[in-house]
Write an enzyme that holds these catalytic residues in place. Structure first.
Site, mmCIF file in Angstrom:
data_model
loop_
_atom_site.group_PDB
_atom_site.id
_atom_site.type_symbol
_atom_site.label_atom_id
_atom_site.label_comp_id
_atom_site.label_asym_id
_atom_site.label_seq_id
_atom_site.Cartn_x
_atom_site.Cartn_y
_atom_site.Cartn_z
ATOM 1 N N LYS A 74 -2.569 -8.083 11.083
ATOM 2 C CA LYS A 74 -3.920 -7.896 11.613
ATOM 3 C C LYS A 74 -4.906 -7.424 10.560
ATOM 4 C CE LYS A 74 -4.182 -3.367 13.919
ATOM 5 N NZ LYS A 74 -4.790 -2.721 15.081
ATOM 6 N N ASP A 75 -4.404 -6.934 9.413
ATOM 7 C CA ASP A 75 -5.298 -6.539 8.334
ATOM 8 C C ASP A 75 -5.592 -7.677 7.361
ATOM 9 O OD1 ASP A 75 -5.484 -3.930 9.295
ATOM 10 O OD2 ASP A 75 -3.679 -3.314 8.226
ATOM 11 N N ARG A 100 -10.679 8.619 11.667
ATOM 12 C CA ARG A 100 -10.192 7.829 10.536
ATOM 13 C C ARG A 100 -8.998 8.511 9.887
ATOM 14 N NH1 ARG A 100 -9.523 4.090 8.092
ATOM 15 N NH2 ARG A 100 -10.721 4.050 6.166
ATOM 16 N N GLY A 101 -8.434 7.832 8.942
ATOM 17 C CA GLY A 101 -7.293 8.389 8.219
ATOM 18 C C GLY A 101 -6.038 7.639 8.591
ATOM 19 N N ASN A 102 -4.980 7.854 7.827
ATOM 20 C CA ASN A 102 -3.729 7.171 8.160
ATOM 21 C C ASN A 102 -3.104 7.811 9.399
ATOM 22 O OD1 ASN A 102 -2.281 9.457 7.309
ATOM 23 N ND2 ASN A 102 -2.342 8.739 5.188
ATOM 24 N N CYS A 125 -12.652 -7.765 11.033
ATOM 25 C CA CYS A 125 -12.216 -6.516 11.666
ATOM 26 C C CYS A 125 -13.407 -5.721 12.165
ATOM 27 C CB CYS A 125 -11.283 -5.717 10.771
ATOM 28 S SG CYS A 125 -12.058 -5.088 9.303
ATOM 29 N N ARG A 139 0.872 -1.171 0.000
ATOM 30 C CA ARG A 139 0.000 0.000 0.000
ATOM 31 C C ARG A 139 0.908 1.220 0.000
ATOM 32 N NH1 ARG A 139 -2.883 -0.459 5.286
ATOM 33 N NH2 ARG A 139 -3.712 1.539 4.625
ATOM 34 N N LEU A 190 -13.710 -0.979 17.269
ATOM 35 C CA LEU A 190 -14.740 -1.436 18.205
ATOM 36 C C LEU A 190 -14.094 -2.167 19.365
ATOM 37 C CD1 LEU A 190 -17.401 -2.932 15.777
ATOM 38 C CD2 LEU A 190 -17.471 -0.727 16.950
ATOM 39 N N ARG A 191 -13.029 -2.896 19.049
ATOM 40 C CA ARG A 191 -12.311 -3.663 20.062
ATOM 41 C C ARG A 191 -11.768 -2.746 21.147
ATOM 42 N NH1 ARG A 191 -6.999 -4.111 20.652
ATOM 43 N NH2 ARG A 191 -6.672 -2.957 18.719
ATOM 44 N N ARG A 192 -11.094 -1.670 20.724
ATOM 45 C CA ARG A 192 -10.528 -0.749 21.716
ATOM 46 C C ARG A 192 -11.633 -0.054 22.497
ATOM 47 N NH1 ARG A 192 -6.396 1.250 17.080
ATOM 48 N NH2 ARG A 192 -4.769 -0.276 17.480
ATOM 49 N N SER A 231 0.591 4.071 1.827
ATOM 50 C CA SER A 231 0.709 4.908 3.025
ATOM 51 C C SER A 231 2.144 4.844 3.544
ATOM 52 C CB SER A 231 -0.251 4.425 4.107
ATOM 53 O OG SER A 231 0.257 3.266 4.733
ATOM 54 N N THR A 237 -2.550 11.616 9.374
ATOM 55 C CA THR A 237 -3.792 12.375 9.467
ATOM 56 C C THR A 237 -4.327 12.381 10.895
ATOM 57 O OG1 THR A 237 -4.267 11.407 7.314
ATOM 58 C CG2 THR A 237 -6.041 12.645 8.359
ATOM 59 N N ARG A 238 -4.261 11.229 11.535
ATOM 60 C CA ARG A 238 -4.823 11.135 12.882
ATOM 61 C C ARG A 238 -4.064 12.000 13.880
ATOM 62 N NH1 ARG A 238 -7.261 5.132 13.875
ATOM 63 N NH2 ARG A 238 -7.837 4.806 11.720
ATOM 64 N N THR A 295 -10.894 6.726 18.413
ATOM 65 C CA THR A 295 -10.533 5.399 17.889
ATOM 66 C C THR A 295 -11.709 4.911 17.072
ATOM 67 O OG1 THR A 295 -9.979 3.107 18.362
ATOM 68 C CG2 THR A 295 -11.333 4.192 20.002
HETATM 69 C C1 DPM Z 1 -7.543 -3.287 12.148
HETATM 70 C C2 DPM Z 1 -7.967 -2.419 13.170
HETATM 71 C C3 DPM Z 1 -7.221 -1.230 13.009
HETATM 72 C C4 DPM Z 1 -6.360 -1.406 11.878
HETATM 73 C C5 DPM Z 1 -9.008 -2.738 14.214
HETATM 74 C C6 DPM Z 1 -8.455 -3.001 15.615
HETATM 75 C C7 DPM Z 1 -7.353 -0.006 13.841
HETATM 76 C C8 DPM Z 1 -8.488 0.852 13.347
HETATM 77 C C9 DPM Z 1 -8.617 2.160 14.035
HETATM 78 C C10 DPM Z 1 -8.024 -4.649 11.869
HETATM 79 N N1 DPM Z 1 -6.608 -2.656 11.373
HETATM 80 O O1 DPM Z 1 -7.249 -2.920 15.889
HETATM 81 O O2 DPM Z 1 -9.262 -3.290 16.527
HETATM 82 O O3 DPM Z 1 -7.861 2.490 14.974
HETATM 83 O O4 DPM Z 1 -9.508 2.893 13.619
HETATM 84 C C11 DPM Z 1 -3.900 -0.920 11.453
HETATM 85 C C12 DPM Z 1 -2.831 -0.311 12.176
HETATM 86 C C13 DPM Z 1 -1.715 -1.158 12.048
HETATM 87 C C14 DPM Z 1 -2.112 -2.211 11.235
HETATM 88 C C15 DPM Z 1 -2.885 0.960 12.922
HETATM 89 C C16 DPM Z 1 -3.342 0.839 14.383
HETATM 90 C C17 DPM Z 1 -0.287 -0.961 12.581
HETATM 91 C C18 DPM Z 1 0.090 -1.960 13.652
HETATM 92 C C19 DPM Z 1 0.332 -3.376 13.201
HETATM 93 C C20 DPM Z 1 -5.341 -0.449 11.289
HETATM 94 N N2 DPM Z 1 -3.434 -2.023 10.879
HETATM 95 O O5 DPM Z 1 -3.956 -0.139 14.793
HETATM 96 O O6 DPM Z 1 -3.067 1.801 15.131
HETATM 97 O O7 DPM Z 1 1.116 -3.622 12.265
HETATM 98 O O8 DPM Z 1 -0.249 -4.268 13.819
#
Ligand code: DPM
Length: 331
Positions: free
Chosen positions: A97-98, A166-168, A260, A25, A147-149, A27, A171-172, A144
């Site tokens: 995690k994605d 939202r946003g990368n 997710c 990607r 939903l998990r957090r 970003s 941005t956040r 955030t």
């Molecule tokens: C997924 C979630 C988020 C990402 C959901 C979750 C966070 C979404 C948000 C599945 N993917 O964690 O409950 O905060 O709105 C993501 C990040 C990373 C990978 C950024 C982050 C970096 C850390 C890594 C987005 N995906 O979670 O702050 O490599 O694990």
């Protein structure tokens, strides 16, 4: 870019070698993650040429909707898999995690690299420096869209409010610092670290406050399942403990039928390090240790995840997840 063709280069000596293309990607975080994997590969295989190809995904294009609302399971991965399918790239680097817990047929994970800190972190608005989630004032707004957090932290810190952001990462942080909308935001410590923003972390969330997402903090390399040579080439990148933990976590989530968009969190540890030694295998390549995690311990990890999911389902997890999905759809 020509579809369906591998890419080759003619060297000075007239020999032709294949170029391995790594999809990512666009970003900044994705680029940093991909570069780190590419650097490792170049070091391990100095005679092979690796080239990085940047692509945009649905998750990058839709910036104003909460992730969990978009309803596309493979938000960040679909376009990259299309490119793999068409031989436009040969490997793709993802945050594990994605990656959906079930990959489409024809794709597989070739390697999971050593996990960084898997925990979530609190990043405070500059005016709140010195505070913690506990000491932030009543009704402070935490950003955030996970939903998990939100689910875990709402329960643990009922005096706080949670709103989507939202946003990368860039941005956040900008939204946090330059506006007055959020008292703090929650992000993965691993992402912050990779971006060089570790100094913005004011608090690392312990499992008792907030457990992390399945696969959080680990990078994975996805490839075409039929490319056995590439699978072999990438196997040196595997980290044994991380592989075992992530197999267990992903089996757990798969069996719960999470994704997710459901609030599922985990905390794993590898306790039996002897088991690790059994599965370590020295590779013939000079200076390289291949950790090939033995099939048996992988099976054990998988079974552990499934058994835990079954236990939770027997205690009413299904109903909770169904309710969470409905609530999310109604948002
Ligand atoms: C997924 C979630 C988020 C990402 C959901 C979750 C966070 C979404 C948000 C599945 N993917 O964690 O409950 O905060 O709105 C993501 C990040 C990373 C990978 C950024 C982050 C970096 C850390 C890594 C987005 N995906 O979670 O702050 O490599 O694990």
């Amino acid at each position: 870019m020509e579809e369906g063709l591998f890419k080759y280069i003619r060297n000075g000596d007239g020999k032709v070698s294949r170029i391995f293309r790594i999809g990512t990607r666009k970003s900044q975080l994705a680029r940093i993650q991909t570069d780190s994997v590419a650097d490792k590969l170049k070091e391990l295989y100095p005679d092979i040429i690796f080239e990085i190809v940047g692509m945009s995904t649905i998750g990058d294009k839709i910036l104003d909707t909460a992730l969990s609302k978009i309803g596309e399971k493979s938000l960040f991965t679909k376009e990259l898999e299309n490119a793999l399918e068409k031989n436009m790239v040969d490997l793709v680097v993802h945050s594990l995690k994605d990656l959906p817990t079930t990959l489409p047929p024809g794709f597989t994970i070739a390697a999971v690299l050593k996990r960084e800190n898997p925990h979530d972190a609190v990043v405070l608005h500059p005016k709140n420096v010195g505070k913690s989630l506990e000491t932030l004032s009543e009704n402070s707004v935490i950003g955030t869209s996970s939903l998990r957090r939100a689910a875990q932290l709402k329960k643990r810190f009922p005096h706080l409010e949670f709103k989507d952001i939202r946003g990368n990462l860039n941005t956040r942080l900008k939204k946090l610092d330059e506006k007055d909308d959020f008292a703090a935001i929650i992000l993965a410590a691993a992402g912050l670290r990779r971006m060089g923003w570790e100094n913005r972390i004011s608090q690392i969330l312990e499992p008792k406050d907030c457990m992390y997402a399945v696969g959080q903090g680990a990078l994975a390399v996805e490839v075409r399942a039929r490319d056995t040579d590439i699978l072999e080439m990438l196997s040196v990148l595997n980290d044994g403990d991380t592989v075992l933990r992530c197999i267990a976590e992903r089996a757990f989530l798969r069996h719960l039928e999470g994704g997710c968009s459901v609030p599922v969190a985990v905390h794993t540890e590898v306790k039996d390090s002897q088991c690790q030694e059994e599965v370590d295998e020295r590779c013939q390549r000079v200076g390289v240790t291949t950790v090939k995690v033995g099939g048996e311990s992988q099976d054990k990890a998988e079974r552990l995840g499934i058994d835990l999911a079954k236990l939770l389902l027997s205690k009413g997890a299904k109903e909770i997840l169904t309710a969470a999905r409905q609530q999310n759809d109604a948002r």
